[in-house]
Scaffold this motif. Structure first.
Motif, PDB file in Angstrom:
ATOM      1  N   SER A   1       0.686  -1.326   0.028  1.00  0.00           N
ATOM      2  CA  SER A   1      -0.007   0.039   0.228  1.00  0.00           C
ATOM      3  C   SER A   1       0.798   1.311   0.083  1.00  0.00           C
ATOM      4  CB  SER A   1      -1.110   0.098   1.114  1.00  0.00           C
ATOM      5  OG  SER A   1      -1.744  -1.273   1.343  1.00  0.00           O
ATOM      6  N   THR A   2       1.896   1.313  -0.703  1.00  0.00           N
ATOM      7  CA  THR A   2       3.004   2.526  -0.479  1.00  0.00           C
ATOM      8  C   THR A   2       2.264   3.474  -1.147  1.00  0.00           C
ATOM      9  OG1 THR A   2       4.795   0.833  -1.015  1.00  0.00           O
ATOM     10  CG2 THR A   2       5.197   3.110  -1.247  1.00  0.00           C
ATOM     11  N   SER A   3       1.876   3.695  -2.169  1.00  0.00           N
ATOM     12  CA  SER A   3       1.336   4.746  -2.692  1.00  0.00           C
ATOM     13  C   SER A   3      -0.048   5.190  -2.302  1.00  0.00           C
ATOM     14  CB  SER A   3       0.840   4.836  -4.291  1.00  0.00           C
ATOM     15  OG  SER A   3       1.895   4.447  -5.159  1.00  0.00           O
TER      16      SER A   3
ATOM     17  N   ALA B   1      -2.893   8.903   1.701  1.00  0.00           N
ATOM     18  CA  ALA B   1      -3.823   8.979   2.852  1.00  0.00           C
ATOM     19  C   ALA B   1      -3.241   9.916   4.034  1.00  0.00           C
ATOM     20  CB  ALA B   1      -3.918   7.431   3.702  1.00  0.00           C
ATOM     21  N   LEU B   2      -1.583   9.856   4.215  1.00  0.00           N
ATOM     22  CA  LEU B   2      -1.123  10.688   4.975  1.00  0.00           C
ATOM     23  C   LEU B   2      -1.243  12.047   4.836  1.00  0.00           C
ATOM     24  CD1 LEU B   2       0.860  10.968   7.446  1.00  0.00           C
ATOM     25  CD2 LEU B   2       2.638  10.928   5.582  1.00  0.00           C
ATOM     26  N   ALA B   3      -1.327  12.515   3.371  1.00  0.00           N
ATOM     27  CA  ALA B   3      -1.451  14.061   2.944  1.00  0.00           C
ATOM     28  C   ALA B   3      -2.789  14.319   3.097  1.00  0.00           C
ATOM     29  CB  ALA B   3      -1.007  14.252   1.356  1.00  0.00           C
ATOM     30  N   ALA B   4      -3.854  13.556   2.755  1.00  0.00           N
ATOM     31  CA  ALA B   4      -5.359  13.570   2.857  1.00  0.00           C
ATOM     32  C   ALA B   4      -5.824  14.039   4.426  1.00  0.00           C
ATOM     33  CB  ALA B   4      -6.157  12.552   2.308  1.00  0.00           C
ATOM     34  N   VAL B   5      -5.374  13.231   5.206  1.00  0.00           N
ATOM     35  CA  VAL B   5      -5.677  13.286   6.729  1.00  0.00           C
ATOM     36  C   VAL B   5      -5.189  14.532   7.343  1.00  0.00           C
ATOM     37  CG1 VAL B   5      -6.339  11.050   7.039  1.00  0.00           C
ATOM     38  CG2 VAL B   5      -3.838  11.871   7.742  1.00  0.00           C
TER      39      VAL B   5
ATOM     40  N   ALA C   1       2.408   4.966 -16.104  1.00  0.00           N
ATOM     41  CA  ALA C   1       1.379   4.203 -16.140  1.00  0.00           C
ATOM     42  C   ALA C   1       0.665   4.007 -14.608  1.00  0.00           C
ATOM     43  CB  ALA C   1       1.766   2.861 -16.461  1.00  0.00           C
ATOM     44  N   GLY C   2       1.348   3.791 -13.657  1.00  0.00           N
ATOM     45  CA  GLY C   2       0.674   3.718 -12.128  1.00  0.00           C
ATOM     46  C   GLY C   2      -0.100   4.850 -11.797  1.00  0.00           C
ATOM     47  N   HIS C   3       0.414   5.955 -12.014  1.00  0.00           N
ATOM     48  CA  HIS C   3      -0.460   7.138 -11.289  1.00  0.00           C
ATOM     49  C   HIS C   3      -0.534   8.369 -12.374  1.00  0.00           C
ATOM     50  CE1 HIS C   3       0.742   4.959  -7.615  1.00  0.00           C
ATOM     51  NE2 HIS C   3       1.969   5.248  -8.129  1.00  0.00           N
ATOM     52  N   GLY C   4      -0.125   8.093 -13.661  1.00  0.00           N
ATOM     53  CA  GLY C   4      -0.318   9.353 -14.604  1.00  0.00           C
ATOM     54  C   GLY C   4       0.457  10.520 -14.164  1.00  0.00           C
TER      55      GLY C   4
ATOM     56  N   ALA D   1       9.610   9.697  -4.903  1.00  0.00           N
ATOM     57  CA  ALA D   1       9.444   8.302  -5.345  1.00  0.00           C
ATOM     58  C   ALA D   1      10.451   7.721  -6.092  1.00  0.00           C
ATOM     59  CB  ALA D   1       7.960   8.347  -6.255  1.00  0.00           C
ATOM     60  N   GLY D   2      10.957   6.339  -5.620  1.00  0.00           N
ATOM     61  CA  GLY D   2      12.112   5.729  -6.374  1.00  0.00           C
ATOM     62  C   GLY D   2      13.354   6.420  -5.894  1.00  0.00           C
ATOM     63  N   LEU D   3      13.549   6.626  -4.619  1.00  0.00           N
ATOM     64  CA  LEU D   3      14.739   7.146  -4.329  1.00  0.00           C
ATOM     65  C   LEU D   3      16.107   6.409  -4.208  1.00  0.00           C
ATOM     66  CD1 LEU D   3      15.935  10.204  -3.123  1.00  0.00           C
ATOM     67  CD2 LEU D   3      15.741   9.295  -0.901  1.00  0.00           C
ATOM     68  N   ASP D   4      15.664   5.075  -4.281  1.00  0.00           N
ATOM     69  CA  ASP D   4      16.706   4.187  -4.247  1.00  0.00           C
ATOM     70  C   ASP D   4      17.466   4.095  -5.405  1.00  0.00           C
ATOM     71  OD1 ASP D   4      14.150   3.246  -5.545  1.00  0.00           O
ATOM     72  OD2 ASP D   4      15.086   1.092  -5.256  1.00  0.00           O
ATOM     73  N   VAL D   5      17.091   4.449  -6.601  1.00  0.00           N
ATOM     74  CA  VAL D   5      17.608   4.403  -8.048  1.00  0.00           C
ATOM     75  C   VAL D   5      18.994   5.364  -8.130  1.00  0.00           C
ATOM     76  CG1 VAL D   5      15.428   3.690  -8.912  1.00  0.00           C
ATOM     77  CG2 VAL D   5      16.109   5.906  -9.436  1.00  0.00           C
ATOM     78  N   ILE D   6      19.053   6.451  -7.260  1.00  0.00           N
ATOM     79  CA  ILE D   6      20.170   7.370  -7.613  1.00  0.00           C
ATOM     80  C   ILE D   6      21.186   6.943  -6.331  1.00  0.00           C
ATOM     81  CG2 ILE D   6      18.597   9.138  -8.561  1.00  0.00           C
ATOM     82  CD1 ILE D   6      18.758  10.305  -5.855  1.00  0.00           C
TER      83      ILE D   6
END
Length: 1401
Positions: free
Chosen positions: A450-452, A457-461, A860-863, A512-517
């Motif tokens: 449930s990453t995204s 949800a954190l931003a919304a609440v 693809a996942g989030h536009g 998002a994807g901080l691991d790649v750098i």
């Protein structure tokens, strides 16, 4: 020159700073001067170190000593904020202004000296770097992360450090102040010389290398500093903030005191002081530098319960020390024992299984959230132990998602207990003021986490404005905080990145994807830890302003509501990026996968039938459990998105739900799994009761008034499940009037059942379910054709991009052009498709670098997509300048199948589950016959049938490993097209179009001949003989007629020419062509062929055939004698040569495949990439702006990629193969187990002998029998001739004949793992074969697991044959590493598959 002189004069007129007091530190006194520019003083008062702390005071005393001596300082400290805060505390103590440079891999000379900018009007100006400003104005220069700078960068500062001199790009020279005083201003222009300020000092900071990853210090650079090692224990304790009363009370808590003792003792145990300690050093890594500070803050705000449950304790420990997620399990066991001995309780599983309630850290639950003001929320946490925590936390300006949730069914997510527990933990960390990192689980493949959804949800609440920043590998450290911009008039400047804008506006920024750098993420350490960062020119963001300060163009403040939450792409192993540095930058929260109940609820919510849902979850559980870490980096992980795709299809198309075997096989790409993994997958499907059904017949699609209809499939099982027709409406052309020219047009498409069924599935995914697609298949199976035909039928506009090895992320986004000195961007086909709602086909997706393809994941996942020019792609337009994704936009990625022989990049790992995958295979026989009949109606049905059957057999031979090329539909189509167009050509001539590639592959030609004969295709000649026979029948026949004497005498070898000159005709020289009697080519009467590398002159057939019988007999006899002589040289008898040849022939196809794969692997390690920031080469379009300003390093060149920090240089891979040579192998050899094992040994010996890069692999072969666990067959590094290889397989057979009964499988694996682990390599493997009857010898699963897990770094696999294959528990207890091979003929295939999968990561 005049302006420079004026500046210089004005600077000299500025009054010197006035003293404001005297600092006394121990025996040292120092006069403190007022700051010229107070905005350059440290601003982070609340995080500076406590100067009353003796540890801090001792370090400050040393630094003041060095400062007064005029010496520069080098602080060696474990990763963390302490050293930086120590340097800033020192600057504050002496009231010194400072400059700070955070180094990373992309830092170049420009960042250390002067940059160039074009101002309005086209004027070029030079902008001083932080280092130059520090030396001019007498500031302290703090250089952080020295171990990250590539070699050759830091020596730029050597002269500045040693002599206080530096030549600058603007023509000025920094000189030592004493030297400046001696200059004769009448002789030189004094404006060209700038004195280095006497108060200029350098404080360099680095982690010691080793044990931490990084580049070693350059000796000349190192020698110019005075070193100070920062004691890790002192730093751990000093970072605690204990000013508040609550924090001081924490220090008296028994929980805290015991935890502190564990952390400090772990640090001491991890340190090595001498050689003996280094060998016996603890496998438990030291806690990060900020661990105790986090624990203190957490315990002060959230007091722990009287007794902490094991699973809660495990979550807390992983938050403090995330590296334990990927550490060996023994480290976790050691720490658990320490916790038990301290009385804190045992640790639960590091996989966090068993946490099924809604509690966060230490058992707290989220009770309610209320708004206090525009940017503050009041959060209440409750607990089961009667402790309530009320805390005000930063928040966003948007409307809150009310909590408790009023209508959970309308949330868009399921607020399960697991989800609420994780959300609570994130809010707790947020309340502490830390940035957040949601780290993936340790297991290779799990349910979704449930990453995204958690981020949203954190931003919304809390009412946050969420800023998604999708990180890709090409991002440099500077681009994380700022990017280049060109103004309308051509002037160059910089603008803030979305991250910096978020810091100003108080947004929640999702990296998002901080691991790649990798280590480049460390460039943000100061922002995450201190809320400060250096921007362009003199601009700086600080934590807080001074009493009399206001914000200005150069000085801004981080908004108190600003937060970062980072997530990982899960495409890289945790150990490659989850380091101490990452742990110190964030409050890490380990991810927790969904439970089966939660997955079930989501699937049922999507409308999935109950029975289908249960079957899906049964399969998913078994599939995930069987996936190893290596396989997870290449194979589909089967997360919730993939399951939901199946569930939605099952809900809308019940007939599809009846064939779960097809849906699941398609999702995990079953057709393209290695043979060994296919076996395991079939076992799982069988155990889950998911059976394979007979494929139905799919009638051709019909075009009707409003759309395309795919008629219902026919066949007994299709009727049984109630298959119906599928209607897909036409594309509404009014939505894209300009798209008509982009609709593909195909003159011919030959309908067939398989491709019609595929087209129907693609149409459902694209148009009904709204999915993005990945199509994988061999070459020539019709991937492009099927997509184009579908777009043509639906009237869908289609864009197209073909990727290649040099494709960059920027090229996918836009094309860069330079017009009249201005850089302009033209939207790429991808952006056009996004805006216009078109289908875009991304072809050859496996040929581009993985980090390039990775950008499609977020799209693809989030536009979402973040463009290099600052624009954002979003689902809906949120801000001015955003590009909204059109609802009709679809992505289709095309690629070849993974693995041999295409050997593309493992791009699937970076895409996640955001695409629906389809395996495109060659048509079945019926579909292929129908297709060819439409293409070539004049060819007889019988000929077509025989050709189709022959190609089906060729493909089966490829799958079995006996052929090395996957013959496809394309080759068959071209063959039939030729036969249709030229009916007078023989089949032999037509086949040459396909098989002339294989002329020098005798195993392919032999197999082809057998298959053609089997199917009654009368072909006398194939391969080389076909080429020669065809040449005879040509109208023009080119012949060589030798001059002079052509008579024959007697066969002979001939003379060797020491100069190797070409010789044509005659009978003197060996290796000539068109001659007689001698060894050579193209002549007659000789007894052996001999090629010396020259052009071949072939005599006429008439002359060649005119050879007397006695000469032929003599030539044959000499050939037999020569063969016998060669066999004697090889120490082989004719019988032995025949025996070895039969073993070799059986695995020749396997050898070729394995050889090609290993060669490609070795070559890929040396594959060249674009090396940027070069002074020559090709112009780098991403640095055109720097080129306009005159920088030199704006080129890129192909070169070897440098390894990431922390990754070792490429070393050999160490492999041991263990063969079973026990008595049962001989006793039960009737099933072929012994011979297949011998064939497998030949396969391995031949493959490694043929490698060009033999140094890449260090391998050996050992046996295990009833007498011994170690029977040496081939030692590492042994050079084997053919007779030696024969002796190895002979020895294998002889041992089985004379050994006693018994089994040493477990002991052999144990010894092999121990021995292999000693080698200094970059990977280690042990692959064992056994036919052990485990029950007979009382061998348990635990014993085998113990041996295979002896050393976590050694990858192990066990292949069970014969009686061993009867143990059904093998794959269940050894998921992904244990294989049952009931058919001994599959032994070579399975072993080749295992080896290929293990080494090809």
């Amino acid at each position: 020159m005049s302006s420079r002189r004026l500046k210089h004069v004005l600077a000299g007129l500025r009054p010197p700073p006035q003293p404001i007091g005297v600092l006394k530190l121990g025996d040292i006194s120092h006069e403190i001067l007022a700051a010229r520019d107070p905005s350059r003083l440290p601003h982070s008062e609340d995080i500076l170190l406590d100067i009353a702390n003796p540890f801090n005071l001792d370090n400050l005393h040393f630094m003041l000593q060095k400062f007064l001596l005029g010496q520069d300082i080098f602080l060696l400290s474990q990763p963390g904020p302490y050293a930086r805060r120590l340097a800033l505390t020192f600057c504050r103590m002496i009231n010194s202004e400072y400059e700070l440079v955070a180094l990373h891999r992309d830092v170049g000379e420009t960042e250390l000296k002067q940059g160039r900018e074009i101002r309005e009007g086209g004027n070029l100006v030079y902008v001083d770097s932080a280092a130059v400003r520090a030396v001019k104005y007498g500031r302290v220069l703090v250089i952080e992360g020295v171990e990250k700078a590539e070699r050759g960068i830091m020596p730029v500062l050597n002269n500045l450090l040693e002599n206080r001199e530096m030549n600058l790009e603007d023509g000025t020279h920094i000189v030592h102040p004493h030297r400046y005083e001696l200059l004769d201003t009448n002789e030189f222009d004094s404006a060209e010389f700038i004195p280095a300020h006497k108060n200029f000092r350098v404080i360099a900071i680095a982690a010691p290398v080793p044990p931490y990853p990084g580049y070693p210090l350059d000796p000349p650079f190192r020698s110019r500093f005075q070193a100070r090692f920062v004691d890790p224990l002192g730093a751990l304790l000093a970072l605690q903030r204990t000013e508040a009363t609550t924090a001081k009370s924490v220090l008296e808590m028994p929980f805290y005191q015991k935890l502190r003792d564990i952390i400090t003792s772990t640090q001491i145990a991890s340190e090595s002081r001498h050689v003996l300690d280094a060998v016996a050093r603890s496998t438990l890594p030291a806690f990060p530098q900020t661990a105790l500070a986090k624990a203190t803050a957490l315990l002060s705000l959230f007091p722990p319960p009287p007794t902490t449950p094991p699973e809660q304790l495990a979550r807390f420990v992983l938050c403090m020390h995330p590296a334990l997620i990927h550490s060996p399990f023994i480290a976790w066991a050691m720490l658990s024992r320490q916790f038990e001995e301290a009385g804190l309780g045992e640790l639960g599983s590091p996989n966090l299984t068993g946490i099924e309630d809604d509690v966060g850290l230490f058992g707290y639950r989220l009770a309610r959230i209320d708004r206090v003001d525009d940017r503050t929320a009041h959060v209440t946490f409750a607990s089961s132990f009667d402790t309530q925590v009320d805390v005000d936390v930063p928040a966003g300006p948007l409307e809150y998602l009310a909590y408790p949730f009023a209508n959970p069914e309308f949330l868009g997510f399921v607020p399960s207990a697991r989800f609420m527990g994780l959300l609570t933990a994130l809010l707790q960390a947020h309340a502490l003021g830390w940035d957040l990192s949601y780290t993936p689980p340790a297991l290779a493949s799990t349910a979704s986490c449930s990453t995204s959804t958690l981020v949203r949800a954190l931003a919304a609440v809390l009412g946050y404005e969420l800023e998604d920043v999708h990180v890709y590998k090409e991002l440099g450290g500077r681009e994380l905080v700022m990017r280049r911009k060109i103004l309308d008039g051509g002037a160059t400047t910089w603008e803030p990145s979305p991250l910096v804008e978020g810091a100003w506006e108080g947004r929640l920024v999702h990296l998002a994807g901080l691991d790649v750098i990798g280590s480049t993420a460390g460039a943000l350490a100061r922002l995450t830890q201190d809320r400060e960062v250096e921007l362009w020119e003199t601009k700086r963001i600080v934590r807080q302003l001074g009493d009399d300060e206001t914000t200005s163009a150069d000085l801004s403040v981080t908004h108190p509501s600003f937060r970062i939450i980072s997530t990982a792409s899960k495409s890289l192993p945790l150990k490659d990026w989850l380091s101490d540095e990452h742990a110190n930058m964030f409050f890490t929260l380990p991810a927790q996968p969904m439970s089966p109940d939660e997955e079930s609820a989501l699937l049922l919510q999507a409308g999935c039938p109950d029975d289908v849902c249960a079957a899906l979850l049964r399969f998913a559980d078994r599939y995930r459990a069987g996936m190893t870490a290596d396989a997870a980096q290449k194979n589909r992980k089967l997360g919730m998105r993939a399951l939901l795709c199946i569930a939605r299809r099952a809900a809308q198309f019940p007939a599809d739900a009846a064939n779960l075997h097809v849906l699941l096989g398609r999702t995990v790409l079953q057709d393209f799994l290695p043979p060994a993994e296919q076996m395991n997958l079939n076992n799982i499907l069988e155990e889950c009761g998911i059976t394979k059904r007979t494929p139905p017949y799919n009638p051709p699609p019909e075009v009707r008034d409003s759309g395309v209809v795919f008629p219902a499939p026919s066949g007994p099982q299709a009727v049984e499940v109630g298959a119906r027709e599928t209607f897909v409406p036409f594309f509404d052309r009014s939505q894209d009037p300009d798209g008509a020219v982009h609709v593909p047009h195909m003159v011919h498409f030959y309908d067939n059942s398989l491709q019609t069924g595929l087209m129907r599935d693609l149409a459902v995914d694209l148009e009904v379910l709204g999915e993005h697609l990945v199509l994988l298949g061999n070459q020539g199976v019709g991937k492009n054709k099927v997509i184009d035909r579908l777009c043509q039928l639906l009237g869908r506009p289609r864009e197209y991009i073909q990727l290649h090895r040099d494709t960059t992320v920027n090229q996918l986004m836009f094309q860069t052009v330079l017009e009249n000195g201005l850089i302009k961007y033209t939207d790429s086909p991808l952006l056009r498709a996004i805006q216009m709602g078109r289908v875009i086909v991304i072809d050859e997706a496996d040929k581009a670098a993985e980090h390039v393809v990775a950008i499609f994941r977020s799209l693809a996942g989030h536009g979402q997509l973040t463009l290099a020019d600052g624009r954002r792609v979003r689902q809906i337009k949120e801000r001015e300048g955003d590009i909204a994704v059109h609802p009709n936009f679809r992505l289709i990625l095309l690629a070849n199948r993974p693995g041999y022989p295409f050997l593309g990049n493992h791009f699937l790992q970076v895409l996640g589950d955001n695409f629906c995958c389809h395996a495109v295979t060659n048509p079945d026989m019926a579909s292929e016959r129908r297709l060819l009949s439409q293409l070539a109606p004049q060819l007889s049905e019988d000929t077509i049938l025989r050709l189709v059957a022959a190609f089906q057999d060729l493909r089966r031979a490829y799958d079995a490993g006996t052929l090395t090329y996957p013959y496809s539909l394309r080759e068959l189509l071209n063959l039939v097209r030729h036969m249709q167009a030229y009916p007078s050509d023989s089949l032999e001539a037509a086949l040459r179009n396909v098989f002339d590639f294989d002329v020098y592959k005798p195993e392919t030609i032999s197999k082809l001949q057998d298959i053609l004969d089997h199917h009654g295709l009368a072909v006398k000649h194939v391969g080389m003989s076909a080429a020669r026979e065809t040449a005879k029948k040509q109208v023009l026949d080119l012949k060589f007629e030798p001059q002079g004497d052509t008579s024959l005498s007697s066969p002979k070898f001939g003379k060797e020419d020491p100069d190797n000159e070409p010789h044509t005709g005659g009978n003197t020289w060996a290796g000539g062509t068109g001659g007689r009697d001698t060894a050579g080519l193209g002549g007659r009467g000789g007894y052996m062929r001999l090629f010396k590398g020259h052009d071949i002159n072939q005599i006429s057939d008439a002359l060649k055939n005119d050879v007397p019988d006695h000469v032929k007999d003599r030539a044959r006899e000499m050939a037999r004698q020569e063969l016998a002589r060669r066999l004697e040289e090889l120490n082989l008898s004719a019988g032995e040569a025949k025996g070895y040849g039969s073993l070799l022939n059986a695995v020749d196809g396997h050898i070729t495949q394995l050889h090609d794969l290993l060669e490609n692997l070795a070559a890929r390690e040396e594959e060249r990439v674009w090396v940027k920031r070069q002074t020559d080469g090709e112009l780098d379009d991403s640095r055109l702006t720097e080129g306009l300003t005159g920088e030199a390093t704006v080129y890129k060149r192909r070169g070897m990629a440098k390894p990431e920090l922390g990754r070792p240089q490429m070393k050999p891979k160490r492999i041991r193969f263990l063969f079973d040579v026990s008595a049962s192998m001989y006793r039960f050899q009737a099933d072929g187990r012994l011979r297949r094992s011998m064939e497998t040994a030949v396969m391995l010996m031949e493959t490694f002998d043929r490698l060009n890069r033999k140094e890449k692999f260090v391998w050996d072969i050992y046996g295990h029998s009833g007498d011994s666990a170690e029977v040496a067959l081939v030692e590492a590094g042994e050079n084997l001739e053919i007779n030696d290889r024969w002796k190895v397989v002979e020895k294998m057979e002889m041992i089985t004949q004379y050994t006693f009964a018994g089994d040493f499988t477990v002991e052999a694996i144990d010894k092999a793992v121990t021995e292999v682990a000693k080698f200094d390599g970059d990977d280690w493997f042990v692959i064992a074969l056994t036919d052990a009857n485990f029950a007979r010898y009382n061998i348990t699963a635990e014993e085998i697991q113990g041996a295979m897990n002896r050393n976590p770094k050694v990858h192990t696999a066990l292949v069970c044959i014969g009686e061993g294959a009867e143990a059904a528990w093998i794959p269940r207890n050894l998921p992904g590493r244990g294989y049952r091979v009931s058919n001994t003929a599959d032994i070579p295939t399975v072993l080749r598959s295992i080896l290929s999968t293990m080494v090809d990561k």
